[in-house]
Design a protein around this motif. Structure first.
Motif, PDB file in Angstrom:
ATOM      1  N   THR B  72     -65.878 -36.812 -82.460  1.00  0.00           N
ATOM      2  CA  THR B  72     -67.015 -36.548 -83.373  1.00  0.00           C
ATOM      3  C   THR B  72     -66.519 -36.284 -84.794  1.00  0.00           C
ATOM      4  O   THR B  72     -66.830 -35.251 -85.414  1.00  0.00           O
ATOM      5  N   SER B  73     -65.715 -37.235 -85.270  1.00  0.00           N
ATOM      6  CA  SER B  73     -65.161 -37.081 -86.605  1.00  0.00           C
ATOM      7  C   SER B  73     -65.445 -38.312 -87.452  1.00  0.00           C
ATOM      8  O   SER B  73     -65.690 -39.410 -86.937  1.00  0.00           O
ATOM      9  N   PHE B  74     -65.371 -38.104 -88.755  1.00  0.00           N
ATOM     10  CA  PHE B  74     -65.580 -39.196 -89.720  1.00  0.00           C
ATOM     11  C   PHE B  74     -64.759 -38.826 -90.954  1.00  0.00           C
ATOM     12  O   PHE B  74     -65.289 -38.478 -92.004  1.00  0.00           O
ATOM     13  N   HIS B  75     -63.440 -38.918 -90.817  1.00  0.00           N
ATOM     14  CA  HIS B  75     -62.544 -38.495 -91.889  1.00  0.00           C
ATOM     15  C   HIS B  75     -62.456 -39.556 -92.984  1.00  0.00           C
ATOM     16  O   HIS B  75     -62.425 -40.758 -92.713  1.00  0.00           O
ATOM     17  N   LEU B  76     -62.366 -39.089 -94.210  1.00  0.00           N
ATOM     18  CA  LEU B  76     -62.295 -39.964 -95.395  1.00  0.00           C
ATOM     19  C   LEU B  76     -60.857 -40.050 -95.871  1.00  0.00           C
ATOM     20  O   LEU B  76     -60.179 -39.016 -95.948  1.00  0.00           O
ATOM     21  N   ARG B  77     -60.431 -41.265 -96.233  1.00  0.00           N
ATOM     22  CA  ARG B  77     -59.039 -41.436 -96.654  1.00  0.00           C
ATOM     23  C   ARG B  77     -58.954 -42.312 -97.890  1.00  0.00           C
ATOM     24  O   ARG B  77     -59.823 -43.148 -98.148  1.00  0.00           O
ATOM     25  N   LYS B  78     -57.879 -42.084 -98.646  1.00  0.00           N
ATOM     26  CA  LYS B  78     -57.541 -42.981 -99.749  1.00  0.00           C
ATOM     27  C   LYS B  78     -56.028 -43.034 -99.820  1.00  0.00           C
ATOM     28  O   LYS B  78     -55.382 -41.974 -99.825  1.00  0.00           O
ATOM     29  N   PRO B  79     -55.429 -44.221 -99.882  1.00  0.00           N
ATOM     30  CA  PRO B  79     -53.971 -44.315 -99.828  1.00  0.00           C
ATOM     31  C   PRO B  79     -53.274 -43.810-101.090  1.00  0.00           C
ATOM     32  O   PRO B  79     -52.127 -43.375-101.028  1.00  0.00           O
ATOM     33  N   SER B  80     -53.965 -43.856-102.224  1.00  0.00           N
ATOM     34  CA  SER B  80     -53.330 -43.439-103.470  1.00  0.00           C
ATOM     35  C   SER B  80     -54.419 -42.949-104.423  1.00  0.00           C
ATOM     36  O   SER B  80     -55.242 -43.739-104.871  1.00  0.00           O
ATOM     37  N   VAL B  81     -54.413 -41.667-104.714  1.00  0.00           N
ATOM     38  CA  VAL B  81     -55.504 -41.107-105.522  1.00  0.00           C
ATOM     39  C   VAL B  81     -55.163 -41.162-107.003  1.00  0.00           C
ATOM     40  O   VAL B  81     -54.003 -41.178-107.414  1.00  0.00           O
ATOM     41  N   HIS B  82     -56.245 -41.135-107.774  1.00  0.00           N
ATOM     42  CA  HIS B  82     -56.125 -41.161-109.225  1.00  0.00           C
ATOM     43  C   HIS B  82     -56.788 -39.906-109.774  1.00  0.00           C
ATOM     44  O   HIS B  82     -57.658 -39.314-109.134  1.00  0.00           O
ATOM     45  N   ILE B  83     -56.402 -39.539-110.972  1.00  0.00           N
ATOM     46  CA  ILE B  83     -56.952 -38.332-111.588  1.00  0.00           C
ATOM     47  C   ILE B  83     -58.479 -38.376-111.626  1.00  0.00           C
ATOM     48  O   ILE B  83     -59.163 -37.343-111.516  1.00  0.00           O
ATOM     49  N   SER B  84     -59.044 -39.569-111.744  1.00  0.00           N
ATOM     50  CA  SER B  84     -60.500 -39.712-111.827  1.00  0.00           C
ATOM     51  C   SER B  84     -61.198 -39.456-110.482  1.00  0.00           C
ATOM     52  O   SER B  84     -62.427 -39.404-110.422  1.00  0.00           O
ATOM     53  N   ASP B  85     -60.431 -39.300-109.427  1.00  0.00           N
ATOM     54  CA  ASP B  85     -61.019 -38.985-108.118  1.00  0.00           C
ATOM     55  C   ASP B  85     -61.337 -37.501-107.970  1.00  0.00           C
ATOM     56  O   ASP B  85     -61.927 -37.091-106.954  1.00  0.00           O
ATOM     57  N   THR B  86     -60.965 -36.702-108.938  1.00  0.00           N
ATOM     58  CA  THR B  86     -61.299 -35.273-108.908  1.00  0.00           C
ATOM     59  C   THR B  86     -62.807 -35.114-108.853  1.00  0.00           C
ATOM     60  O   THR B  86     -63.527 -35.554-109.755  1.00  0.00           O
ATOM     61  N   ALA B  87     -63.295 -34.505-107.783  1.00  0.00           N
ATOM     62  CA  ALA B  87     -64.740 -34.395-107.569  1.00  0.00           C
ATOM     63  C   ALA B  87     -64.982 -33.580-106.303  1.00  0.00           C
ATOM     64  O   ALA B  87     -64.046 -33.171-105.613  1.00  0.00           O
TER      65      ALA B  87
END
Lengths: 114, 115
Positions: B72-87
């Motif tokens: 019962t999971s739905f994890h969010l991933r991103k391989p390489s984050v950018h400063i603009s992903d701050t949120a």
């Protein structure tokens, strides 16, 4: 050409006053919602309307009354404002009532009750 | 009734590093799953959603999420984050066939990107 707009963006008022927040969507959607985001950023559904008819009214005090003059508008009236009403209120809309429709959110109205 | 748990209220990550934001849900019925992002002083924007079919869902801005029914999971991933992903990132569910019930949100995870 904002999809979901709200006015005002900021609202500062005294306890006991009555105020309204307006919401309009130009997406042609049938369903509109009001959410409240508290100081800890927790979002909770307040109301939803489908084709101008009330569908959901969560456990919200009856001082809060939504009004939908037409499908594109869902306004929120708040009577006898209390300190605890301070929050950010978001309007949203979705195409209909089925199949995991995406909800489109307005920019929010930050209400501060003094 | 449904509930959503986002265990991490805050996740600091260095720029260009991978990130995973965790989301678990509880429901007695089938649900649709969503991730929304809220940039500072803005409304919420849909990142991605799972309705049915492939359990790996790709969204905007390079994000993806995987639905795991048994956990019962739905994890969010991103391989390489950018400063603009701050949120602030919110996981949400809605009931299949629930009509205009609205979304049930988790408490949000603040993603902080460090240079």
């Amino acid at each position: 050409d904002t999809a979901v707009s709200q006015t005002p963006k900021y609202l500062v008022t005294q306890m006991g006053n009555d105020k309204s927040i307006k919401c309009e969507q130009n997406l042609g959607h049938d369903t509109m919602y009001w959410y409240k985001q508290d100081s800890k950023k927790f979002l909770k559904i307040m109301f939803s309307y489908n084709n101008k008819e009330l569908i959901i009214n969560e456990t919200v005090p009856n001082r809060f009354s939504p009004k939908s003059p037409d499908k594109a508008h869902l306004n929120l009236h708040i009577n006898s404002l209390e300190l605890g009403d301070s929050a950010v209120y978001f309007c949203a809309s979705s195409p209909g009532v089925g199949v995991g429709d995406t909800q489109y959110f307005g920019p929010g109205t930050r209400l501060t009750v003094l | 009734a449904q509930s959503v748990t986002q265990l991490d209220s805050q996740v600091p990550v260095f720029e260009e590093a991978p990130v995973e934001l965790r989301c678990n849900y509880s429901s007695s019925v089938s649900v649709y799953l969503f991730w929304y992002v809220q940039y500072p002083n803005q409304g919420l924007q849909l990142l991605l959603k799972y309705l049915s079919g492939s359990t790996l869902v790709k969204g905007i801005n390079g994000f993806e999420a995987e639905f795991n029914k048994s956990q019962t999971s739905f994890h969010l991933r991103k391989p390489s984050v950018h400063i603009s992903d701050t949120a602030e990132y919110f996981c949400a569910v809605s009931e299949v066939g629930g009509g205009a019930d609205g979304l049930t949100f988790g408490k949000g995870t603040h993603l902080i990107i460090q240079p």
